[in-house]
Design a protein around this motif. Structure first.
Motif, PDB file in Angstrom:
ATOM      1  N   ASN A 102       0.888  -1.424   0.116  1.00 46.85           N
ATOM      2  CA  ASN A 102       0.054  -0.191   0.155  1.00 46.85           C
ATOM      3  C   ASN A 102       0.852   1.233  -0.012  1.00 46.85           C
ATOM      4  O   ASN A 102       0.565   2.138  -0.648  1.00 46.85           O
ATOM      5  N   ALA A 103       1.946   1.159   0.928  1.00 47.29           N
ATOM      6  CA  ALA A 103       2.917   2.339   0.745  1.00 47.29           C
ATOM      7  C   ALA A 103       3.686   2.512  -0.451  1.00 47.29           C
ATOM      8  O   ALA A 103       3.594   3.595  -0.932  1.00 47.29           O
ATOM      9  N   LEU A 104       3.905   1.402  -1.209  1.00 46.48           N
ATOM     10  CA  LEU A 104       4.618   1.594  -2.288  1.00 46.48           C
ATOM     11  C   LEU A 104       3.568   2.127  -3.633  1.00 46.48           C
ATOM     12  O   LEU A 104       4.050   2.503  -4.687  1.00 46.48           O
ATOM     13  N   SER A 105       2.295   1.690  -3.317  1.00 45.71           N
ATOM     14  CA  SER A 105       1.426   2.116  -4.314  1.00 45.71           C
ATOM     15  C   SER A 105       1.549   3.684  -4.734  1.00 45.71           C
ATOM     16  O   SER A 105       1.132   4.088  -5.808  1.00 45.71           O
ATOM     17  N   GLN A 106       1.997   4.590  -3.839  1.00 50.31           N
ATOM     18  CA  GLN A 106       2.266   5.980  -4.021  1.00 50.31           C
ATOM     19  C   GLN A 106       3.378   6.212  -5.150  1.00 50.31           C
ATOM     20  O   GLN A 106       3.487   7.301  -5.610  1.00 50.31           O
ATOM     21  N   TYR A 107       4.273   5.179  -5.351  1.00 50.52           N
ATOM     22  CA  TYR A 107       5.571   5.363  -6.068  1.00 50.52           C
ATOM     23  C   TYR A 107       5.369   4.279  -7.349  1.00 50.52           C
ATOM     24  O   TYR A 107       4.774   3.547  -7.088  1.00 50.52           O
ATOM     25  N   ARG A 108       6.423   4.712  -8.429  1.00 56.22           N
ATOM     26  CA  ARG A 108       6.476   3.892  -9.460  1.00 56.22           C
ATOM     27  C   ARG A 108       7.551   2.962  -9.255  1.00 56.22           C
ATOM     28  O   ARG A 108       8.535   3.139 -10.013  1.00 56.22           O
ATOM     29  N   LEU A 109       7.649   2.001  -8.519  1.00 57.82           N
ATOM     30  CA  LEU A 109       8.673   1.141  -8.126  1.00 57.82           C
ATOM     31  C   LEU A 109       8.098  -0.238  -7.968  1.00 57.82           C
ATOM     32  O   LEU A 109       6.998  -0.520  -7.487  1.00 57.82           O
ATOM     33  N   TYR A 110       9.097  -1.169  -8.707  1.00 60.91           N
ATOM     34  CA  TYR A 110       8.711  -2.624  -8.535  1.00 60.91           C
ATOM     35  C   TYR A 110       9.209  -3.301  -7.482  1.00 60.91           C
ATOM     36  O   TYR A 110       9.935  -2.592  -6.454  1.00 60.91           O
ATOM     37  N   PHE A 111       8.685  -4.290  -6.926  1.00 58.78           N
ATOM     38  CA  PHE A 111       9.317  -5.117  -5.709  1.00 58.78           C
ATOM     39  C   PHE A 111      10.010  -6.385  -6.111  1.00 58.78           C
ATOM     40  O   PHE A 111       9.198  -7.188  -6.857  1.00 58.78           O
ATOM     41  N   LEU A 112      11.237  -6.601  -5.908  1.00 58.79           N
ATOM     42  CA  LEU A 112      11.797  -7.818  -6.046  1.00 58.79           C
ATOM     43  C   LEU A 112      12.004  -8.613  -5.130  1.00 58.79           C
ATOM     44  O   LEU A 112      12.594  -8.309  -3.956  1.00 58.79           O
ATOM     45  N   ASP A 113      11.307  -9.805  -4.850  1.00 60.22           N
ATOM     46  CA  ASP A 113      11.233 -10.805  -3.741  1.00 60.22           C
ATOM     47  C   ASP A 113      12.374 -11.494  -3.767  1.00 60.22           C
ATOM     48  O   ASP A 113      12.766 -12.152  -4.476  1.00 60.22           O
ATOM     49  N   SER A 114      13.547 -11.227  -2.578  1.00 60.67           N
ATOM     50  CA  SER A 114      14.501 -11.878  -2.480  1.00 60.67           C
ATOM     51  C   SER A 114      14.063 -13.519  -2.093  1.00 60.67           C
ATOM     52  O   SER A 114      15.130 -14.111  -2.093  1.00 60.67           O
TER      53      SER A 114
END
Length: 358
Positions: free
Chosen positions: A161-173
């Protein structure tokens, strides 16, 4: 690899043309195969490599920055040299990620501003916002440690939800098997990638090189793979050796190149009306695509200026429904065979759809 494919293709086409009783100059066949392999090279297996923990070991990290620009780096936000290394990497055209500290299950020393599942939405948002300011030019995030956090669905929903404000992908380690990262991202615009290989769980040059070869094998098998390593001297030496002899059919890419850029956002099932769901599920039936039709379309796409018209004509004759295949079967010239390359390709004649996967 390329020479092997060339030999196999020439052999296959020679047999095909012999069956069709065509007298085709061999140079035509070789020219066509060369063009075909050149085209297929655009679909080489893709390998993304990310080096974590940037910001503490400047000497080692500078050696990573001497490697191909497709090698990406993940920077710890509160490290003493993180900002400097992120800016240097960005100037090289290198992809930068935020290596976001998250709580592990085991007890060990933690980075400042480590995320915990018990934190409030506001606390999570503040830490992520602060990390973005500290790591300039970042376009993605991956977790540092984090087994306790990434296995907690409620905690990861706060992150997404916090990342939804930004254009960032998430790489799950993928530091734990029951990671909830992908599930937590559902219903948000955050795109998620997943690590396949750790290069240096065992810190020896031989083991890091072995894991790099495993990543290459996996990339060939599934089309792409993501490997994560650290700026250890053993890992650096292994990469220097392995990248110098990287096979021609492996393309080094950044993680963002493995994202589905056609999706501007993800929708949860609850956001889709029942009527839309019914329309998506009840798609009209289409004529199945045979392997021969697909190959013929490909030859037409390449163009008659590159492919001798005789080849296309021959394939069209094979596609002719009046052809008596029974005679050929009985004569032993042609055996019915399943085209494995076309199995499960059900979208060949479908229009581009905005329907999500249910």
């Amino acid at each position: 690899m390329v020479q092997y494919l060339l030999i196999k293709c020439v052999h296959s086409f020679t047999l095909l043309f012999g069956i069709l009783r065509f007298q085709i100059p061999k140079c035509w066949v070789l020219s066509f195969i060369t063009i075909l392999l050149f085209t297929l090279n655009a679909h080489a297996a893709r390998l993304a490599i990310v080096i974590d923990d940037f910001g503490y070991r400047v000497h080692n990290e500078n050696k990573i920055l001497q490697m191909p620009a497709a090698i990406s780096i993940a920077v710890l936000p509160d490290s003493p040299y993180g900002r400097e290394m992120a800016q240097k990497a960005h100037k090289q055209g290198r992809e930068v990620l935020i290596h976001l500290p998250m709580a592990p299950i085991s007890k060990q020393s933690l980075e400042k501003n480590t995320l915990h599942p018990s934190m409030s939405n506001e606390e999570v948002e503040d830490i992520i916002h602060d990390a973005i300011k500290k790591v300039p030019h970042a376009i993605g995030i991956n977790n540092h440690m984090g087994s306790a956090m990434t296995s907690n669905l409620a905690g990861m929903k706060k992150v997404m939800n916090a990342l939804s404000q930004y254009r960032l992908y998430f790489l799950d380690s993928v530091t734990i098997g029951n990671t909830q990262v992908a599930k937590a991202s559902m219903g948000t615009p955050v795109q998620v990638l997943r690590r396949n290989i750790f290069l240096d769980d065992v810190q020896t040059e031989a083991e890091a090189l072995r894991q790099l070869n495993r990543a290459i094998t996996l990339a060939r098998k599934q089309g792409s793979a993501i490997a994560i390593g650290h700026p250890y001297p053993t890992t650096i030496r292994a990469l220097q050796r392995g990248l110098a002899t990287l096979p021609d059919d492996i393309e080094l890419v950044t993680p963002s190149m493995l994202l589905n850029h056609s999706l501007t956002s993800k929708q949860s099932n609850s956001q889709i009306s029942p009527l839309t769901k019914q329309k998506c599920i009840k798609s009209p039936e289409t004529k199945p695509v045979t392997g021969l039709e697909s190959k013929l379309d490909y030859f037409r796409m390449v163009g008659e200026t590159l492919v001798p018209r005789l080849i296309v004509d021959g394939l069209e004759k094979l596609q002719d429904p009046t052809l008596k295949q029974e005679k050929l079967h009985s004569a032993g010239h042609l055996r019915p065979q399943k085209d494995k390359t076309m199995e499960n390709k059900t979208d060949a004649h479908k229009e581009i759809s905005v329907c999500p996967d249910f």
